[in-house]
Design an enzyme around this catalytic site. Structure first.
Site, short mmCIF file in Angstrom:
data_model
loop_
_atom_site.label_atom_id
_atom_site.label_comp_id
_atom_site.label_asym_id
_atom_site.label_seq_id
_atom_site.Cartn_x
_atom_site.Cartn_y
_atom_site.Cartn_z
N HIS A 187 0.82 -1.21 0.00
CA HIS A 187 0.00 0.00 0.00
C HIS A 187 0.85 1.26 0.00
O HIS A 187 0.59 2.21 -0.73
CB HIS A 187 -0.91 0.00 1.23
CG HIS A 187 -2.00 -1.02 1.17
ND1 HIS A 187 -2.53 -1.62 2.28
CD2 HIS A 187 -2.66 -1.55 0.11
CE1 HIS A 187 -3.48 -2.48 1.91
NE2 HIS A 187 -3.57 -2.46 0.62
N CYS A 486 -3.29 -2.95 -16.92
CA CYS A 486 -3.64 -1.92 -15.95
C CYS A 486 -3.04 -2.18 -14.57
O CYS A 486 -3.34 -1.46 -13.63
CB CYS A 486 -5.16 -1.78 -15.84
SG CYS A 486 -5.98 -3.23 -15.15
#
Length: 561
Positions: A187, A486
């Protein structure tokens, strides 16, 4: 200690400044700590602290946008879990202090998540962060461990950084950051790239860096230099200045030096991310993560609310492509308004993505209806794709649902090895593919992408991962279907050239990565990209693949990539 540390560069650029070393987390309250006798008042204190932390995390998420908002809203949900509040209240009634009740209440959830494995086990660190923030509020201590302000730019150094701390960083005051733990798809790494702050993670010895020592961080190579010489510092600054100037000149549509068009698109989480995408020259949207509309809610958003959000994005890209991913929930993204699935020993391998939507067709139908209404009258080219599709039958089911809703373009995410290996079969049912390299690596290598110890298996240069991307591209091309990428791999300028060489028809990434990828493509021909891709796939390891590809891409050295 050595003057040079080496980790994994996850956000390019050079940063220099004194080391600000983040200390350890809030110490746990002593075992057996009890309150003064007023259980009602103590319960109220605990519940108010939980709500304050939840509200703070939600506010931080709104400020962060994109990936940061997704992560922080999930943490806010943890703090607001009613079962957790009930458990904390029970412990206080039994005599525990508010802080000790919070610590023990979170401990029960922590053990359950750790035992669940997969995605849920990876959420333990996020849970610990929420717990420590609540205990800090109760103790009257600062909630964040990062400095609130500084007179000069500094390098933030820590064993690890919580997402809520990372989003507080500003490129005006943080020159770079270095963590001993984490990985390229963690993250904090994703948020750092979105901010454009140079960063190195998985750097052994980082936590032992002395406070205040001058540090030079190379977010491209992963090198961290302590007390660099004047010559080293000057050279790094010259290279970084040249790199920034080159990126500033990289404008216009994505294309190789010989004119092969490669649309460069942005990954977004909602309308608030549109401004950044446009600022960095996105030619459209390659991944609109719609789950942010659904997370943290007791009821699903109405068709009207969804329609309004989708229309705002479509209106921002007139005449251009906008690819929307339908709700990607389950595993680490549970929804309060849907009944939880049965017992799942490994939720990452359970009912998530398209599988969950098939169990709740009313949720998918409402979303597709909202998308069709939003597209009516818009010149944007809307395409819709489903996450976690594994078989041709699933692809056909989703395509039929889109057709029924009046949506003309239905695609799928390639995130499961079976989908890549049988891409030709799936391409017969779907209109386009988009490769999600993060999950594709996770499932290909049986390695949870949030577990730092498995970082090496998530290196997007893994030759086996490149083979799967090549298989997906070939299967799509055989049916005349486009296949974009992506996943986070598309944000690496050098790897972007390799992906184009493999045949990727578009690349989508966090908006801040677009200029560097655009510049890298513009400096190389399609033939060079093809040769680089072949060389990378012929290598036996990620490091060899990266080196082999660079040999065919001489322009990347000039850019400091």
């Amino acid at each position: 200690m050595s003057r040079t540390l080496t980790g994994v560069g996850v956000s390019p650029g050079a940063g220099y400044g004194p080391a600000y070393v983040v200390g350890d987390a809030v110490p746990p309250p002593p075992p057996g700590e009890r309150h003064g006798g007023d259980a009602g008042a103590e319960t109220g204190r605990a519940l108010r602290a939980l709500e304050r932390v939840a509200a703070d995390l939600q506010e931080l998420g709104e400020h962060a946008g994109g990936e940061g908002r997704d992560v922080l809203e999930a943490q806010a949900m943890m703090a607001r879990d009613p079962d957790l509040g009930d458990e904390v209240a029970r412990l206080v009634r039994a005599g525990s202090s508010a802080a000790r009740a919070v610590y023990e209440g979170f401990g029960g959830y922590r053990r359950m998540l750790a035992a669940a494995g997969g995605y849920l086990a990876a959420r333990v660190a996020d849970l610990d962060d929420v717990r420590d923030r609540v205990i800090a509020v109760l103790a009257g201590r600062p909630v964040s461990r990062v400095p609130a302000g500084a007179a000069e730019p500094y390098v933030l150094v820590a064993r690890d950084l919580a997402p809520a701390d990372t989003v507080l960083l500003s490129p005006d005051t943080v020159a770079a950051f270095v963590t001993e733990e984490g990985g390229p798809t963690s993250h904090t790494a994703i948020i750092a790239r979105a901010m454009g702050v140079p960063a190195v993670v998985a750097c052994p010895g980082a936590a032992a860096v002395p406070a205040g020592v001058p540090v030079l961080v190379d977010g491209t190579s992963g090198r961290v230099r302590l007390e660099p010489s004047a010559e080293e510092l000057a050279g790094a600054r010259r290279a970084d200045t040249a790199r920034r100037a080159l990126l500033a000149r990289a404008t216009g549509p994505g294309a190789t030096s010989d004119g092969h068009a490669v649309p460069l698109l942005a990954n977004i989480g909602g309308p608030k991310d549109v401004a950044g995408a446009l600022e960095h020259g996105a030619e459209g949207v390659g991944l609109y993560r719609t789950e942010l509309l659904f997370l943290g809610r007791a009821q699903a958003p109405s068709v009207e609310e969804q329609e309004a959000a989708y229309r705002r994005v479509l209106e921002a890209f007139p005449g251009r492509q906008v690819i929307v991913r339908t709700l990607d929930a389950g595993a680490d993204k549970p929804l309060a308004f849907l009944p939880p699935p049965g017992e799942e020993p490994n939720p990452a391998l359970g009912e998530r993505g398209a599988r969950l939507l098939r169990l709740h067709p009313e949720v998918l139908a409402a979303q597709l209806t909202a998308l069709a209404r939003a597209a009516a009258g818009s010149s944007a080219r809307l395409a819709v794709m489903a996450p976690m599709v594994s078989t041709a039958e699933e692809a056909a089911w989703f395509a039929a649902a889109c057709r029924k809703a009046g949506l003309p373009s239905a695609g799928i995410m390639i995130e499961v090895p079976s989908a890549a290996l049988r891409a030709a079969d799936l391409a017969a049912e779907a209109d386009f593919f988009s490769v999600g390299t993060n999950d594709l690596a996770q499932y290909a290598f049986a390695a949870d992408r949030q577990v730092g110890a498995l970082t090496a298996l998530h290196d997007p240069w893994q030759p086996a991962l490149l083979d799967l991307v090549a298989a997906a591209v070939a299967g799509a091309a055989g049916r005349g279907r486009p296949c974009g990428v992506c996943g986070e791999a598309a944000a690496d300028p050098v790897l972007a050239c390799v992906l184009v060489g493999l045949g990727a028809t578009s690349l989508s990434m966090g908006a801040s990565a677009l200029p560097a990828v655009r510049a890298a493509l513009a400096r190389h021909s399609l033939e060079q990209c093809v040769l680089a891709a072949r060389a990378a796939r012929s290598a036996a390891s990620p490091a060899e693949a990266r080196t082999a590809a660079r040999a065919h891409l001489p322009g990347v050295a000039d850019q400091g990539l």
